[in-house]
Design a protein around this motif. Structure first.
Motif, PDB file in Angstrom:
ATOM      1  N   VAL A  66      -3.866 -34.247 -61.084  1.00  0.00           N
ATOM      2  CA  VAL A  66      -2.861 -34.577 -62.099  1.00  0.00           C
ATOM      3  C   VAL A  66      -3.389 -35.730 -62.956  1.00  0.00           C
ATOM      4  O   VAL A  66      -4.102 -36.598 -62.468  1.00  0.00           O
ATOM      5  N   ASP A  67      -3.047 -35.698 -64.248  1.00  0.00           N
ATOM      6  CA  ASP A  67      -3.547 -36.704 -65.176  1.00  0.00           C
ATOM      7  C   ASP A  67      -3.088 -38.115 -64.774  1.00  0.00           C
ATOM      8  O   ASP A  67      -1.894 -38.381 -64.725  1.00  0.00           O
ATOM      9  N   PRO A  68      -4.004 -39.041 -64.472  1.00  0.00           N
ATOM     10  CA  PRO A  68      -3.567 -40.366 -64.033  1.00  0.00           C
ATOM     11  C   PRO A  68      -3.189 -41.298 -65.175  1.00  0.00           C
ATOM     12  O   PRO A  68      -2.550 -42.321 -64.936  1.00  0.00           O
ATOM     13  N   LEU A  69      -3.536 -40.955 -66.411  1.00  0.00           N
ATOM     14  CA  LEU A  69      -3.295 -41.889 -67.515  1.00  0.00           C
ATOM     15  C   LEU A  69      -1.806 -42.105 -67.822  1.00  0.00           C
ATOM     16  O   LEU A  69      -1.362 -43.252 -67.891  1.00  0.00           O
ATOM     17  N   PRO A  70      -0.974 -41.038 -67.968  1.00  0.00           N
ATOM     18  CA  PRO A  70       0.452 -41.282 -68.185  1.00  0.00           C
ATOM     19  C   PRO A  70       1.099 -42.006 -67.020  1.00  0.00           C
ATOM     20  O   PRO A  70       1.994 -42.826 -67.229  1.00  0.00           O
ATOM     21  N   GLN A  71       0.606 -41.731 -65.792  1.00  0.00           N
ATOM     22  CA  GLN A  71       1.205 -42.420 -64.642  1.00  0.00           C
ATOM     23  C   GLN A  71       0.953 -43.912 -64.722  1.00  0.00           C
ATOM     24  O   GLN A  71       1.849 -44.724 -64.446  1.00  0.00           O
ATOM     25  N   ALA A  72      -0.266 -44.315 -65.117  1.00  0.00           N
ATOM     26  CA  ALA A  72      -0.552 -45.747 -65.212  1.00  0.00           C
ATOM     27  C   ALA A  72       0.287 -46.394 -66.300  1.00  0.00           C
ATOM     28  O   ALA A  72       0.817 -47.499 -66.114  1.00  0.00           O
ATOM     29  N   MET A  73       0.447 -45.691 -67.440  1.00  0.00           N
ATOM     30  CA  MET A  73       1.252 -46.263 -68.521  1.00  0.00           C
ATOM     31  C   MET A  73       2.709 -46.403 -68.120  1.00  0.00           C
ATOM     32  O   MET A  73       3.361 -47.415 -68.391  1.00  0.00           O
TER      33      MET A  73
END
Lengths: 112, 148, 185
Positions: A66-73
């Motif tokens: 799963v894409d980790p970038l939106p989760q970090a934001m």
């Protein structure tokens, strides 16, 4: 596709609450509902069907992550939301002490 | 709001026992932030939760709230200062970039690995926990002062 | 998967609507908690355990702070959408109509942009990682962190974390300044 539309409906419910209620606490509740819908929308965009959580382990099967970038934001956005919400609560309680009401129609004096 | 005298002795005793476990869990989440779900934000919020739990159970008359609040805000400022300083050290070591990961990476999956990321996690965890606890204490002190 | 999420979202919408129309402020806050905790389950289903842990703790702390604020204050909501006049007939307040009209216009405005955007999004579940493919591929080797979210948060995008920490610090200073009754000696 239907989850995006339901997310948008949740956003509109929060917008309705902000614009039509006269109580400061209700306005803060509407603001937090809008925040929640935006968090959910960002995480929904990054989801991949049959994906796995973005944590690398030894016995990892070969599946997309799963894409980790939106989760970090969204992780930073949640804590910022808490900070702004507590700030709004402090302002609300201070206004209550001065005007003895949460009604924004009665809080009209410009004097500090 | 919060009862000024605190709750019954059973609640006090149980909260004494449980808040230590909550505190330990928060430290676990912070330290293992680069291996398991969690990290500085989640662990810091759990740490502040342990303190808030104690204040709610024991009432506000046994604590010197003013001093606690000042200490919490000082700890918060120190933690964010340490975070920025650790990032600034990267300007002088290695490829000279702000937020450079200058410590050795180690083996993936070990507790001591990932360079400076665990240290950042600890700094951010202390900062978030102290910030939330300071906000809560400021509200409690305000309520106490206007009720007098 | 999509069906489960839709059912959860419908429950969250019901909770949100009840939170906005409740007479009592305490029950409004608690039904706002329905939305927050429903979000936790959604995050767990969407393979985001970091977010689930943060959200469940933050929601609890927020609920404690908000209940602490309203518990000594008035708990009655002040909603006057229907005004009675002397002859007994009642009519809807003009300001309320104006507010609802504003909401409808803004909703149509947002709906236009949503309609524009929804065509360009991939369907749910078929996301193509363009920007983050470098993060997913190399993050574990470049940062040494097994948790990719922590790797992104503290290495690739650490400036965002610095900004977040600054905002939290500023909020604490603001709360301390606003809630101080007597000045410091």
């Amino acid at each position: 596709m239907i989850v995006f539309i339901l997310c948008f409906i949740l956003f509109l419910v929060g917008l309705f609450g902000i614009l039509t209620s006269r109580n400061i606490i209700k306005i803060i509740i509407g603001l937090s509902i809008m925040e929640f819908s935006v968090y959910l929308f960002l995480v929904l965009i990054g989801y991949i069907e049959n994906g796995q959580a973005p944590i690398i382990t030894k016995d990892m099967i070969n599946l997309p992550v799963v894409d980790p970038l939106p989760q970090a934001m969204v992780l930073t956005a949640i804590v910022i939301g808490l900070a702004t919400k507590s700030m709004l609560m402090a302002i609300a309680i201070r206004l209550y002490k001065k005007f003895k009401t949460f009604d924004i129609r009665k809080i009209t004096s410009l004097k500090g | 709001m919060i009862t000024m005298k605190g709750m019954s002795p059973i609640v006090k005793k149980v909260s004494q026992l449980i808040s230590a476990i909550i505190f330990l869990y928060g430290i676990y989440i912070i330290v293992h932030g680069h291996l398991t779900p969690g990290g500085g934000f989640a662990g810091g919020a759990v740490l502040s939760g342990a303190f808030i739990f104690l204040v709610l159970a024991f009432g506000t008359d046994v604590l010197n709230l003013r001093r606690e609040e000042e200490e919490a805000s000082v700890i918060e400022g120190l933690a964010i200062l340490i975070f920025v300083l650790m990032a600034t050290i990267g300007l002088f070591i290695g490829i000279r970039v702000f937020f450079n990961n200058y410590l050795p990476k180690g083996q993936i999956g070990e507790l001591i690995s990932a360079g400076v990321i665990p240290l950042y996690n600890i700094a951010v965890g202390i900062e978030v926990g102290a910030a939330l606890f300071t906000i809560f204490l400021a509200l409690v002190i305000y309520k106490e002062e206007i009720s007098k | 998967m999509e069906l489960t999420l839709s059912i959860l979202l419908v429950f969250m919408i019901i909770g949100a609507v009840y939170a906005l129309f409740a007479r009592d402020l305490l029950s409004a806050l608690i039904s706002c908690g329905i939305v927050g905790y429903g979000l936790v389950i959604c995050f767990l289903l969407l393979k985001a355990p970091d977010l689930a842990i943060v959200q469940i703790v933050v929601e609890t702390v927020t609920l404690i702070i908000m209940v602490a604020v309203i518990l000594d204050s008035t708990r009655q909501d002040l909603r006057e959408k229907i005004v009675h006049n002397e002859r007994g007939t009642h009519f809807i307040n003009a300001k309320y109509v104006f507010n609802v009209l504003t909401v409808v216009i803004l909703a149509l405005f947002f709906l236009f942009f949503f309609n524009q955007a929804i065509g360009r999004l991939e369907p749910f579940g078929t996301h193509v990682t363009r920007m983050a493919s470098a993060y997913v591929g190399d993050a574990a080797i470049k940062t040494g962190s097994a948790n990719l979210v922590t790797g992104v948060l503290f290495d690739f995008r650490a400036y965002d974390t610095l900004g977040e920490a600054t905002i939290l610090f500023t909020a604490v200073v603001g709360v301390l300044t606003i809630l101080r009754i007597k000045g410091r000696k």
